[in-house]
Design a protein around this motif. Structure first.
Motif, PDB file in Angstrom:
ATOM      1  N   GLU A 157       0.819  -1.207   0.000  1.00 18.27           N
ATOM      2  CA  GLU A 157       0.000   0.000   0.000  1.00 18.27           C
ATOM      3  C   GLU A 157       0.863   1.271   0.000  1.00 18.27           C
ATOM      4  OE1 GLU A 157      -3.429   0.437  -0.137  1.00 18.27           O
ATOM      5  OE2 GLU A 157      -3.260  -1.659  -0.787  1.00 18.27           O
ATOM      6  N   ILE A 158       2.029   1.208   0.634  1.00 15.79           N
ATOM      7  CA  ILE A 158       2.935   2.363   0.628  1.00 15.79           C
ATOM      8  C   ILE A 158       3.741   2.416  -0.666  1.00 15.79           C
ATOM      9  CG2 ILE A 158       4.892   3.454   1.797  1.00 15.79           C
ATOM     10  CD1 ILE A 158       3.930   2.175   4.392  1.00 15.79           C
ATOM     11  N   VAL A 169       3.366   7.503   2.460  1.00 13.29           N
ATOM     12  CA  VAL A 169       2.833   7.016   3.733  1.00 13.29           C
ATOM     13  C   VAL A 169       1.587   7.804   4.118  1.00 13.29           C
ATOM     14  CG1 VAL A 169       3.322   6.737   6.197  1.00 13.29           C
ATOM     15  CG2 VAL A 169       5.099   6.226   4.511  1.00 13.29           C
ATOM     16  N   LEU A 170       1.631   9.104   3.945  1.00 16.17           N
ATOM     17  CA  LEU A 170       0.479   9.943   4.287  1.00 16.17           C
ATOM     18  C   LEU A 170      -0.725   9.576   3.443  1.00 16.17           C
ATOM     19  CD1 LEU A 170      -0.165  12.536   6.055  1.00 16.17           C
ATOM     20  CD2 LEU A 170       0.151  13.800   3.924  1.00 16.17           C
ATOM     21  N   LEU A 171      -0.517   9.363   2.158  1.00 12.22           N
ATOM     22  CA  LEU A 171      -1.625   9.058   1.260  1.00 12.22           C
ATOM     23  C   LEU A 171      -2.201   7.679   1.522  1.00 12.22           C
ATOM     24  CD1 LEU A 171      -3.255   9.994  -1.232  1.00 12.22           C
ATOM     25  CD2 LEU A 171      -1.519   8.908  -2.658  1.00 12.22           C
ATOM     26  N   SER A 172      -1.324   6.683   1.649  1.00  7.50           N
ATOM     27  CA  SER A 172      -1.810   5.309   1.847  1.00  7.50           C
ATOM     28  C   SER A 172      -2.474   5.135   3.206  1.00  7.50           C
ATOM     29  CB  SER A 172      -0.647   4.327   1.690  1.00  7.50           C
ATOM     30  OG  SER A 172       0.382   4.605   2.631  1.00  7.50           O
ATOM     31  N   PHE A 173      -1.883   5.682   4.262  1.00  7.25           N
ATOM     32  CA  PHE A 173      -2.480   5.542   5.590  1.00  7.25           C
ATOM     33  C   PHE A 173      -3.747   6.396   5.707  1.00  7.25           C
ATOM     34  CE2 PHE A 173       0.984   3.779   8.568  1.00  7.25           C
ATOM     35  CZ  PHE A 173       1.288   2.809   7.628  1.00  7.25           C
ATOM     36  N   GLY A 174      -3.786   7.524   5.022  1.00  5.86           N
ATOM     37  CA  GLY A 174      -5.011   8.311   5.002  1.00  5.86           C
ATOM     38  C   GLY A 174      -6.167   7.531   4.405  1.00  5.86           C
ATOM     39  N   ARG A 175      -5.888   6.757   3.359  1.00  7.53           N
ATOM     40  CA  ARG A 175      -6.936   5.919   2.774  1.00  7.53           C
ATOM     41  C   ARG A 175      -7.354   4.810   3.726  1.00  7.53           C
ATOM     42  NH1 ARG A 175      -8.040   1.310   0.700  1.00  7.53           N
ATOM     43  NH2 ARG A 175      -5.961   0.502   1.130  1.00  7.53           N
ATOM     44  N   GLY A 210     -11.587  11.296   4.252  1.00  6.39           N
ATOM     45  CA  GLY A 210     -10.863  11.518   3.004  1.00  6.39           C
ATOM     46  C   GLY A 210      -9.367  11.388   3.209  1.00  6.39           C
ATOM     47  N   LYS A 211      -8.689  10.779   2.219  1.00 10.06           N
ATOM     48  CA  LYS A 211      -7.262  10.525   2.356  1.00 10.06           C
ATOM     49  C   LYS A 211      -6.411  11.771   2.138  1.00 10.06           C
ATOM     50  CE  LYS A 211      -7.154   8.790  -2.411  1.00 10.06           C
ATOM     51  NZ  LYS A 211      -6.804   7.620  -3.251  1.00 10.06           N
ATOM     52  N   TYR A 212      -7.004  12.844   1.620  1.00 13.58           N
ATOM     53  CA  TYR A 212      -6.254  14.077   1.389  1.00 13.58           C
ATOM     54  C   TYR A 212      -6.489  15.113   2.484  1.00 13.58           C
ATOM     55  CZ  TYR A 212      -5.979  12.106  -3.329  1.00 13.58           C
ATOM     56  OH  TYR A 212      -5.760  11.285  -4.398  1.00 13.58           O
TER      57      TYR A 212
END
Length: 372
Positions: free
Chosen positions: A10-11, A72-78, A296-298
């Motif tokens: 995912e990362i 990491v921020l994007l994948s963990f946010g999702r 939301g992931k953003y």
């Protein structure tokens, strides 16, 4: 192992995409910045591509950490937004396990960044400086067009062609100005044609017809000379000037270790700080990515961008201070990564402190990774 592979995948996917996009954008910017030299005939297309590749290699020790940080921020946010971390918490997956996965992946990438920063980056700088220096002392005469002043990067030569049918063809009414060791040479020729054969060292020569040569001595005007020649062979690529001055960014890392010069110390500390920054930024993205379900992931991207911009500004400022001797070798630039480490420590421990107080006042419910 299944969890580790899943989180790594995912990362890894957004990391590859973000790094690829940044490389394309930076490569395009690099090509645009030096494309004018190719258009004006100073550098061939192959050299342009070589310089672009070298500049991209130099920038990787900055592009890779920021790509991992946002991946990491994007994948963990999702994962937070889809409540997958909440499901993991229900299966007794602790935050420390997730942090270890990020730390392991970031550790491998940090080793690659360290190799790039300590070995590949100075080599790329040396090679790029050599190519640029050679380009500054040579002109691709076959590619020149009429109506344009062609000057070398060092300003030692200027060539102007009044009329020319196309690249590689003879030119009419040619003006050449060269700065030599003790005088300036100005040449005007009615016709100039490139010779088909090059010299032993690969340089192009030009045959001038009805040439007038003016040698001007700026110190002693009485030494000025005028030469008229029916035919003259000219090498527009004069001998290279002095080699580029010493620059710490081109020095080997082993040589910088024993140096006490502030510029060398700042450069070495910068190289050593890049893998540390890679680890700290990747771990900091874990608490920064915490969002509420379906948020939301953003949602945290604005905050994350401000954090990275502030950290990069602190690092560059600290490096400048060390270069100018405003800060000693210690703390050097290390106070900037230390400050980021402190922010990371607070960001990771604050939720645990809150959870302990919550458990005392309510019940012994397990920690939820989906909590904001």
């Amino acid at each position: 192992m299944i969890l580790n592979r899943y989180l790594t995948r995912e990362i890894g996917r957004p990391f590859a995409v973000i790094l690829g996009v940044l490389c394309v954008l930076f490569g395009g910017y690099s090509v645009a910045s030096i494309l004018s030299d190719a258009v004006s005939g100073l550098l061939p297309a192959v050299t342009i591509m070589e310089l672009t590749g070298l500049k991209l290699l130099i920038a990787l020790d900055v592009l890779i950490p920021i790509s991992l940080y946002f991946a990491v921020l994007l994948s963990f946010g999702r994962l937070y937004g889809d409540s997958e971390f909440t499901a993991m918490a229900a299966l007794s997956v602790r935050p420390a396990q997730i942090a270890r996965v990020v730390l392991s992946l970031a550790g491998v990438i940090a080793l690659a960044v360290a190799t790039l920063s300590l070995v590949a980056r100075p080599w790329a700088y040396r090679t790029a400086h050599t190519i640029t220096w050679q380009g500054a002392t040579s002109l691709n005469v076959n590619a020149m067009q009429a109506g344009t002043f062609y000057t070398s990067e060092d300003g030692e030569r200027a060539i102007f062609l009044t009329h020319r049918a196309g690249p590689g063809t003879p030119a009419q009414d040619v003006f050449v100005r060269r700065k030599l060791a003790d005088h300036t040479e100005v040449i005007f020729a009615r016709l100039a044609a490139p010779l088909q054969q090059t010299t032993a060292d690969g340089k192009n020569q030009v045959y001038l017809t009805d040439a007038h040569v003016y040698e001007i001595d700026p110190v002693n005007p009485q030494n000025d000379q005028i030469l008229n020649a029916q035919g003259l062979i000219l090498d527009p690529e004069s001998a290279p000037g002095a080699a580029p001055a010493y620059n710490p960014i081109t020095a080997n890392s082993t040589d910088l270790i024993w140096s006490s010069v502030p510029r060398d110390i700042a450069e070495l500390q910068w190289r050593l700080s890049t893998p540390i920054s890679t680890l700290l930024l990747a771990l900091l993205a874990v608490p920064l990515s915490r969002t509420r379900p379906r948020q939301g992931k953003y949602a945290k991207f604005g905050q994350a961008i401000l954090v990275y911009a502030g950290y990069y500004l602190l690092c560059t400022t600290a490096r400048t201070w060390v270069e100018h001797g405003m800060i000693s070798q210690f703390p050097g630039i290390w106070w900037a990564p230390a400050l980021l480490g402190l922010v990371l420590l607070l960001a990771m421990t604050a939720p645990h402190l809150f959870s302990r107080r919550h458990k005392i006042s309510t019940s012994n419910t397990p920690l939820s990774l989906g909590a904001p």
